[in-house]
Design a protein around this motif. Structure first.
Motif, PDB file in Angstrom:
ATOM      1  N   ARG A   1      47.602  36.149  52.627  1.00  0.00           N
ATOM      2  CA  ARG A   1      48.158  37.435  53.052  1.00  0.00           C
ATOM      3  C   ARG A   1      48.128  38.362  51.841  1.00  0.00           C
ATOM      4  O   ARG A   1      48.234  37.921  50.708  1.00  0.00           O
ATOM      5  CB  ARG A   1      49.587  37.262  53.556  1.00  0.00           C
ATOM      6  CG  ARG A   1      49.641  36.418  54.828  1.00  0.00           C
ATOM      7  CD  ARG A   1      51.037  36.284  55.325  1.00  0.00           C
ATOM      8  NE  ARG A   1      51.769  35.432  54.389  1.00  0.00           N
ATOM      9  CZ  ARG A   1      53.048  35.138  54.485  1.00  0.00           C
ATOM     10  NH1 ARG A   1      53.758  35.636  55.456  1.00  0.00           N
ATOM     11  NH2 ARG A   1      53.628  34.349  53.609  1.00  0.00           N
ATOM     12  N   ASN A   2      47.996  39.645  52.094  1.00  0.00           N
ATOM     13  CA  ASN A   2      47.844  40.619  51.011  1.00  0.00           C
ATOM     14  C   ASN A   2      49.088  40.764  50.140  1.00  0.00           C
ATOM     15  O   ASN A   2      48.995  41.140  48.986  1.00  0.00           O
ATOM     16  CB  ASN A   2      47.448  41.980  51.583  1.00  0.00           C
ATOM     17  CG  ASN A   2      46.058  41.947  52.158  1.00  0.00           C
ATOM     18  OD1 ASN A   2      45.231  41.139  51.745  1.00  0.00           O
ATOM     19  ND2 ASN A   2      45.789  42.806  53.126  1.00  0.00           N
ATOM     20  N   GLU A   3      50.269  40.466  50.674  1.00  0.00           N
ATOM     21  CA  GLU A   3      51.483  40.703  49.904  1.00  0.00           C
ATOM     22  C   GLU A   3      51.766  39.642  48.842  1.00  0.00           C
ATOM     23  O   GLU A   3      52.628  39.824  48.004  1.00  0.00           O
ATOM     24  CB  GLU A   3      52.709  40.852  50.825  1.00  0.00           C
ATOM     25  CG  GLU A   3      53.122  39.585  51.538  1.00  0.00           C
ATOM     26  CD  GLU A   3      52.619  39.481  52.962  1.00  0.00           C
ATOM     27  OE1 GLU A   3      53.093  38.581  53.661  1.00  0.00           O
ATOM     28  OE2 GLU A   3      51.757  40.270  53.359  1.00  0.00           O
ATOM     29  N   ARG A   4      51.036  38.533  48.844  1.00  0.00           N
ATOM     30  CA  ARG A   4      51.276  37.480  47.857  1.00  0.00           C
ATOM     31  C   ARG A   4      49.970  37.110  47.161  1.00  0.00           C
ATOM     32  O   ARG A   4      48.935  36.995  47.805  1.00  0.00           O
ATOM     33  CB  ARG A   4      51.846  36.243  48.532  1.00  0.00           C
ATOM     34  CG  ARG A   4      53.187  36.582  49.194  1.00  0.00           C
ATOM     35  CD  ARG A   4      53.978  35.408  49.547  1.00  0.00           C
ATOM     36  NE  ARG A   4      54.358  34.688  48.343  1.00  0.00           N
ATOM     37  CZ  ARG A   4      55.055  33.575  48.358  1.00  0.00           C
ATOM     38  NH1 ARG A   4      55.443  33.062  49.499  1.00  0.00           N
ATOM     39  NH2 ARG A   4      55.368  32.960  47.245  1.00  0.00           N
ATOM     40  N   PRO A   5      50.010  36.892  45.836  1.00  0.00           N
ATOM     41  CA  PRO A   5      48.790  36.511  45.121  1.00  0.00           C
ATOM     42  C   PRO A   5      48.369  35.086  45.463  1.00  0.00           C
ATOM     43  O   PRO A   5      49.197  34.231  45.779  1.00  0.00           O
ATOM     44  CB  PRO A   5      49.192  36.623  43.649  1.00  0.00           C
ATOM     45  CG  PRO A   5      50.663  36.444  43.642  1.00  0.00           C
ATOM     46  CD  PRO A   5      51.158  37.017  44.943  1.00  0.00           C
ATOM     47  N   VAL A   6      47.071  34.837  45.404  1.00  0.00           N
ATOM     48  CA  VAL A   6      46.512  33.507  45.629  1.00  0.00           C
ATOM     49  C   VAL A   6      45.808  33.089  44.349  1.00  0.00           C
ATOM     50  O   VAL A   6      45.112  33.896  43.729  1.00  0.00           O
ATOM     51  CB  VAL A   6      45.514  33.528  46.808  1.00  0.00           C
ATOM     52  CG1 VAL A   6      44.837  32.189  46.969  1.00  0.00           C
ATOM     53  CG2 VAL A   6      46.210  33.935  48.091  1.00  0.00           C
ATOM     54  N   TYR A   7      46.009  31.853  43.944  1.00  0.00           N
ATOM     55  CA  TYR A   7      45.406  31.344  42.714  1.00  0.00           C
ATOM     56  C   TYR A   7      44.506  30.150  43.011  1.00  0.00           C
ATOM     57  O   TYR A   7      44.780  29.376  43.923  1.00  0.00           O
ATOM     58  CB  TYR A   7      46.493  30.906  41.733  1.00  0.00           C
ATOM     59  CG  TYR A   7      47.440  32.015  41.341  1.00  0.00           C
ATOM     60  CD1 TYR A   7      47.041  33.010  40.458  1.00  0.00           C
ATOM     61  CD2 TYR A   7      48.723  32.074  41.853  1.00  0.00           C
ATOM     62  CE1 TYR A   7      47.902  34.033  40.098  1.00  0.00           C
ATOM     63  CE2 TYR A   7      49.595  33.096  41.503  1.00  0.00           C
ATOM     64  CZ  TYR A   7      49.172  34.067  40.623  1.00  0.00           C
ATOM     65  OH  TYR A   7      50.025  35.084  40.278  1.00  0.00           O
ATOM     66  N   CYS A   8      43.451  30.003  42.207  1.00  0.00           N
ATOM     67  CA  CYS A   8      42.618  28.806  42.283  1.00  0.00           C
ATOM     68  C   CYS A   8      43.459  27.636  41.741  1.00  0.00           C
ATOM     69  O   CYS A   8      44.529  27.838  41.168  1.00  0.00           O
ATOM     70  CB  CYS A   8      41.326  28.976  41.486  1.00  0.00           C
ATOM     71  SG  CYS A   8      41.570  29.153  39.703  1.00  0.00           S
ATOM     72  N   SER A   9      42.991  26.419  41.903  1.00  0.00           N
ATOM     73  CA  SER A   9      43.803  25.271  41.512  1.00  0.00           C
ATOM     74  C   SER A   9      44.125  25.243  40.026  1.00  0.00           C
ATOM     75  O   SER A   9      45.249  24.915  39.630  1.00  0.00           O
ATOM     76  CB  SER A   9      43.137  23.961  41.946  1.00  0.00           C
ATOM     77  OG  SER A   9      41.854  23.866  41.377  1.00  0.00           O
TER      78      SER A   9
END
Length: 89
Positions: free
Chosen positions: A74-82
């Protein structure tokens, strides 16, 4: 206190031993139910569940690399690689 028990796997029907050590581990973790499947069937089931999970592609908010994640980003939370995720912990 614990004794080895012979149980029957609900998937393959083969007998397997629920060792005293495994019973002690289950008791320490607070598990109330005995295992219903032998080790081979538990492993097979885990692997099939992992394969059936839908993976989503996202761009890592830290390094910009493409990452596969088991949830819809979702756009409101950052996503990180492992690797970046473990750095942020």
């Amino acid at each position: 206190m614990f004794n080895d028990k012979t149980l029957v796997c609900k998937d393959c029907g083969q007998d397997f031993v629920f060792t005293a050590g495994e019973q002690e581990f289950y008791a320490e973790k607070g598990f109330q139910n005995e295992p219903a499947r032998c080790k081979d069937c538990r492993t097979s089931r885990k692997n099939s569940l992992k394969q059936s999970k839908e993976m989503y592609t996202a761009i890592c908010a830290s390094c910009g690399q493409e990452a596969k994640v088991p949830f819809k980003p979702r756009n409101e939370r950052p996503v990180y690689c492992s690797s970046c995720f473990s750095d942020h912990r």
